[in-house]
Design a protein around this motif. Structure first.
Motif, PDB file in Angstrom:
ATOM      1  N   GLU A 179       0.573  -1.133   0.381  1.00 17.21           N
ATOM      2  CA  GLU A 179      -0.114  -0.181  -0.552  1.00 17.21           C
ATOM      3  C   GLU A 179       0.962   1.076  -0.383  1.00 17.21           C
ATOM      4  O   GLU A 179       0.310   2.877  -0.858  1.00 17.21           O
ATOM      5  CB  GLU A 179      -1.343   0.155   0.645  1.00 17.21           C
ATOM      6  N   ARG A 180       1.840   1.252   0.756  1.00 11.22           N
ATOM      7  CA  ARG A 180       2.927   2.179   1.036  1.00 11.22           C
ATOM      8  C   ARG A 180       3.809   3.015  -0.155  1.00 11.22           C
ATOM      9  O   ARG A 180       3.456   3.706  -0.911  1.00 11.22           O
ATOM     10  CB  ARG A 180       3.801   2.240   2.038  1.00 11.22           C
ATOM     11  N   ALA A 181       3.982   1.488  -1.232  1.00 11.06           N
ATOM     12  CA  ALA A 181       4.886   1.430  -1.806  1.00 11.06           C
ATOM     13  C   ALA A 181       3.943   2.282  -2.817  1.00 11.06           C
ATOM     14  O   ALA A 181       4.273   2.915  -3.893  1.00 11.06           O
ATOM     15  CB  ALA A 181       5.453   0.185  -2.914  1.00 11.06           C
ATOM     16  N   ALA A 182       2.759   1.725  -3.369  1.00 13.94           N
ATOM     17  CA  ALA A 182       2.466   2.572  -4.756  1.00 13.94           C
ATOM     18  C   ALA A 182       1.261   3.888  -4.404  1.00 13.94           C
ATOM     19  O   ALA A 182       1.780   4.675  -5.016  1.00 13.94           O
ATOM     20  CB  ALA A 182       0.310   1.991  -4.280  1.00 13.94           C
ATOM     21  N   ALA A 183       2.110   4.181  -2.694  1.00 21.75           N
ATOM     22  CA  ALA A 183       1.549   5.800  -2.702  1.00 21.75           C
ATOM     23  C   ALA A 183       2.781   6.263  -2.776  1.00 21.75           C
ATOM     24  O   ALA A 183       2.585   7.549  -3.829  1.00 21.75           O
ATOM     25  CB  ALA A 183       0.874   6.238  -0.887  1.00 21.75           C
ATOM     26  N   ILE A 184       3.385   5.953  -2.579  1.00 21.47           N
ATOM     27  CA  ILE A 184       5.152   6.781  -3.053  1.00 21.47           C
ATOM     28  C   ILE A 184       5.443   6.435  -4.517  1.00 21.47           C
ATOM     29  O   ILE A 184       5.590   7.844  -4.610  1.00 21.47           O
ATOM     30  CB  ILE A 184       6.044   6.053  -2.234  1.00 21.47           C
ATOM     31  N   LEU A 185       5.479   5.437  -5.313  1.00 20.29           N
ATOM     32  CA  LEU A 185       5.574   5.519  -6.912  1.00 20.29           C
ATOM     33  C   LEU A 185       4.223   6.032  -7.862  1.00 20.29           C
ATOM     34  O   LEU A 185       4.403   7.121  -8.302  1.00 20.29           O
ATOM     35  CB  LEU A 185       5.103   3.819  -7.460  1.00 20.29           C
ATOM     36  N   ALA A 186       3.151   6.351  -6.783  1.00 23.48           N
ATOM     37  CA  ALA A 186       2.111   7.667  -7.349  1.00 23.48           C
ATOM     38  C   ALA A 186       2.423   9.176  -7.393  1.00 23.48           C
ATOM     39  O   ALA A 186       1.839   9.915  -7.822  1.00 23.48           O
ATOM     40  CB  ALA A 186       0.850   7.038  -6.867  1.00 23.48           C
TER      41      ALA A 186
END
Ligand SMILES: Nc1ncnc2c1ncn2[C@@H]1O[C@H](COP(=O)(O)OP(=O)(O)OP(=O)(O)O)[C@@H](O)[C@H]1O
Ligand SMILES: Nc1ncnc2c1ncn2[C@@H]1O[C@H](COP(=O)(O)OP(=O)(O)O)[C@@H](O)[C@H]1O
Ligand SMILES: [Mg+2]
Ligand SMILES: [Mg+2]
Lengths: 454, 325
Positions: free
Chosen positions: A139-146
């Motif tokens: 979830e956090r990874a997705a937030a960073i990547l976006a």
């Protein structure tokens, strides 16, 4: 003809240059050599050298991976690494060419020496993404990547490429699948960027200001920090107004997410830095025999020493030689003029007999007696004059390169040097790389004499 | 002739050199040009053999015919402080921010912001007028970032509109884009006659065009002189060795018979010619690729003795002769 004395002196100097000669095969064959890093300023041949060393080591029996950064398109295609998938691929078409150590290596998988070449092209953005994905929950990874700030940082921030090259090196080394990793470095203007940029990025992302930005509340309790808090609110206020509040928010979320997920960039950069200092790592500085490139190389050599990083030598790439280096530029030019002058006379209806007389020491060989028809003759004289002018240019280039090189060796006599000839075309396939590899191991380009070992 | 001339190209192809030569060429006949540097590398100072340039416009050369070249090395951090001063009258607070590292932070963290400041400063110089209402600089020449980054660099508007949606920086970006996307600007690309730089040039032009940025000219730099002409090139593969040996002998280089000094020169000289021929063919290939780009091409010679101030004037004269100024 006797070799002209001025040039004979020159030629002697050329061959007895005091620099130590780098033994490339010994380096590649040594099982304790685990990482070779090719550094240098842009366009000097780092990628080519890295690929050629990798191929040579593999063909001498080692299991090698080459990490290239920005290979020329055709070279990448010929190695089968033109797709940017960021994982090493086995390179087809390598040959076993044996090495002294090959007898002692068990021939697994059919090939006698058992060498393999794997290669990859670094995808900077993807490597960055992988780091995020590996260290953050989905979830956090997705937030960073976006996050838009993450996107601009990972795609274009100066230093990201150097940082990611090191990151990838760390990853490859951790997998421990290869005997030898050969690393190319990014096309920075200065070789020093390779050492400086990751630190700069690491300390920047890990720095005091970022901490302040992300956690002003934490500091509030501590008395000594109160003034900082005031400073902070002024600053975030100003930056907010200036950049727009959203950007600052993006930055804050980004930094917070990064910070908690992988405990600081600097730590990672430091780990790779240590790897570069470890025994088993060998730095090669690549330079062209030109003033700027060698000045850069000298700075880099000094920095490596200061940072306790093991330099094994200098690859002087694209050096020019000549098979006729006993004929000096001056003499070649004078001879070219000799050939061109009578042509004018011919055109004015004069006689070919006005041609200059041959060298006195050679007068027994009559030059003009058995020549072809006058028309073809003129063409051939013109061509010969061209050949001589070409040679004069070559000799001038040669002595400029030699002077530049001497200046470097005077400053750094301790650095072993290996020269690679400038090939007329570029290097874009395995055969070309093999040729460069042979030249790297042969110690001297285009000179028949065996070099005087220093 | 566009008043803002941006010079980009692959790293090491001669962007700084060509930008400087162009500034000199444009200053000829009493004009005044400003040469700006945006990468903080002090390349201009090195080239003009002067001490490091401060963030301040100063005269660095006089062009033939009395024109002047001024130079400016734009420092993004100081440029940001300028803006802060302009918009917020920050004074001492600005310096405090700088001490805290906030300025460094702001200019590093958002590459878009840095680029707005850099291009903004250049555009300001383009539009600046004196009291009489005349432009202060007839031309501004920018030694720009390399091809790989140039479109992004000039196309700050999109970048910044995504990041800073309001505020003075946003407005500034819009104003800058109006200059950059108009015929007031021309982006030139420097290349060599080698595969990689030519490829990058083609890619760069496609990118610039896609972003609707005005592409100017292609400048082929460090062109080697043609030593062998078409007849020579035809002959070099077929000429009998003995004929060359005789010709060399006639030129005074020794005997033409087997083992004679002239005869011994034939093979190495022909080998050098074969290399020349191969490289010439490769260069012609690259010339053809450049020809297909549909842009005006200029060629600057390789200065065999290396670059110095005299060489720079030579390149400027060459650019003028070829109608680039
Ligand atoms: N026409 C020329 N003849 C000879 N040497 C040249 C010529 N043009 C440039 N050079 C030399 O080539 C080198 C690279 O030139 P320059 O610094 O202008 O390139 P650049 O594109 O600005 O490089 P960077 O990408 O590092 O900014 C310099 O040493 C310069 O003196
Ligand atoms: N010794 C050589 N002779 C001829 N061409 C070379 C040689 N070394 C490199 N090249 C060519 O020079 C260009 C730049 O080389 P590259 O290895 O990509 O440089 P870098 O990685 O340092 O930027 C490539 O087209 C390559 O084929
Ligand atoms: Mg490279
Ligand atoms: Mg430059």
């Amino acid at each position: 003809m006797t070799p002209d004395p001025a040039h004979a002196k020159d030629a002697a100097r050329h061959r007895l240059s005091p620099a130590r000669v780098l033994d490339v095969d010994a380096l590649l064959d040594d099982p304790t050599t685990r990482i070779v890093v090719c550094c240098g300023s842009g366009g000097v041949g780092k990628t080519t050298t890295a690929a050629a060393l990798g191929l040579r080591a593999a063909e001498r029996g080692r299991k090698v991976v080459v990490l290239t950064i920005d290979p020329a398109r055709r070279l990448a295609q010929s190695m089968g690494i033109d797709s940017l998938d960021n994982v090493p691929r086995r390179v087809k078409g390598t040959e076993d060419r044996g090495a002294s150590r090959s007898d002692s290596v068990e021939g697994g998988g059919g090939s006698r020496a058992g060498g393999e070449l794997h290669a990859m092209m670094l995808d900077m953005k993807r490597t960055f993404d992988e780091v995020v994905e590996a260290h953050a929950d989905p979830e956090r990874a997705a937030a960073i990547l976006a996050n838009p700030f993450y996107q601009s940082l990972s795609a274009g921030f100066a230093g990201t490429q150097e940082y990611m090259a090191m990151e990838k090196l760390g990853q490859l080394r951790a997998r421990d699948e290869w005997d030898l990793i050969v690393v190319d470095t990014p096309p920075s203007r200065s070789a020093l960027d390779f050492l400086d940029a990751p630190k700069r990025l690491g300390s920047f992302l890990d720095g005091r200001l970022i901490r302040l930005l992300t956690a002003p509340a934490k500091l509030g309790g501590r008395a000594g920090m109160a003034f900082l808090n005031v400073g902070m609110s002024i600053m975030t206020g100003t930056l907010g107004k200036l950049l727009g509040g959203q950007l600052l928010k993006d930055v804050q979320t980004f930094v917070a997410a990064m910070d908690t997920t992988f405990g600081g960039f600097r730590t990672r950069a430091d780990a790779t830095y240590k790897l570069l200092q470890a025994p088993g790592t060998a730095f090669l500085v690549v330079a062209a025999p030109e003033r700027d490139a060698l000045r850069e190389a000298a700075y880099f050599v000094e920095r490596l020493a200061a940072e306790d990083m093991p330099l094994v030598g200098l690859v002087l790439n694209r050096v020019h030689g000549s098979g006729a280096d006993r004929l000096s530029a001056e003499r070649a030019l004078a001879a070219a003029e000799n050939l061109e002058e009578p042509r004018i006379v011919d055109q004015e209806g004069g006689k070919a007999g006005l041609r200059n007389s041959p060298d006195t020491d050679d007068s027994s060989e009559s030059p003009a007696s058995e020549r072809h028809s006058p028309g073809a003759d003129r063409d051939i004289d013109q061509l010969t004059a061209g050949l001589l002018r070409l040679h004069a240019d070559r000799m001038q280039l040669l002595s400029r390169e030699q002077r530049t090189r001497d200046r470097f060796t005077a400053r750094h006599p301790e650095v072993a040097v290996v020269e690679v000839a400038a090939l007329p075309g570029d290097v874009h396939d395995l055969a070309g790389l093999r040729d460069i590899g042979d030249r790297l191991a042969a110690n001297r380009p285009e000179l028949p004499e065996t070099p005087a070992e220093a | 002739m566009s008043r803002l001339q941006v010079v980009s190209g692959k790293g090491g192809t001669g962007k700084t050199t060509v930008a400087a030569a162009l500034a000199l060429a444009l200053a000829t006949e009493g004009k005044r040009t400003l040469l700006v540097e945006v990468e903080g590398r002090q390349g201009i100072a090195q080239l003009f053999e002067t001490e490091a340039l401060p963030y301040e416009e100063r005269k660095i050369a006089v062009a033939p015919g009395g024109g002047e070249v001024h130079a400016l090395a734009i420092d993004p951090e100081l440029a940001l402080l300028d803006y802060l001063q302009m918009f917020y009258k920050l004074g001492g607070a600005g310096r405090a921010l700088n001490k805290l590292g906030a300025i460094d932070f702001a200019t590093t963290i958002a590459p878009g912001l840095r680029d707005v400041l850099l291009t903004g400063k250049a555009c300001e110089a383009v539009r600046r007028k004196d009291k009489a209402g005349r432009f202060v600089y007839d031309y501004v020449v920018m030694d720009a970032p390399p091809t790989g980054r140039i479109t992004r660099f000039l196309n700050v508007n999109d970048e910044v509109a995504g990041l800073a949606k309001i505020g003075p920086i946003h407005n500034q970006a819009q104003a800058v884009m109006r200059v950059l996307k108009s015929p007031e600007t021309a982006v030139h690309l420097v290349t060599l006659l080698e595969e990689m730089p030519v490829q990058e040039t083609a890619d760069g032009i496609a990118e610039l065009r896609a972003a609707r940025l005005p592409v100017g000219r292609v400048i082929v730099n460090m062109v080697r002189p043609q030593v062998l002409d078409a007849t020579d090139l035809d002959l070099v593969g077929t000429v009998p060795r003995s004929a060359v040996a005789q010709s060399l002998s006639a030129a005074g280089l020794g005997g033409a018979r087997r083992g004679g000094n002239a005869e011994k020169l034939v093979d190495p000289l022909l080998a050098q010619a074969a290399e020349y021929t191969e490289r010439y063919a490769l260069e012609e290939e690259q010339r053809a690729v450049l020809g297909e780009l549909g842009l005006p091409l200029h060629e600057l010679p390789l200065l065999a003795e290396g670059m110095d101030l005299a060489g720079l004037y030579e390149l400027a004269t060459e650019l003028r002769k070829q109608g680039m100024s």
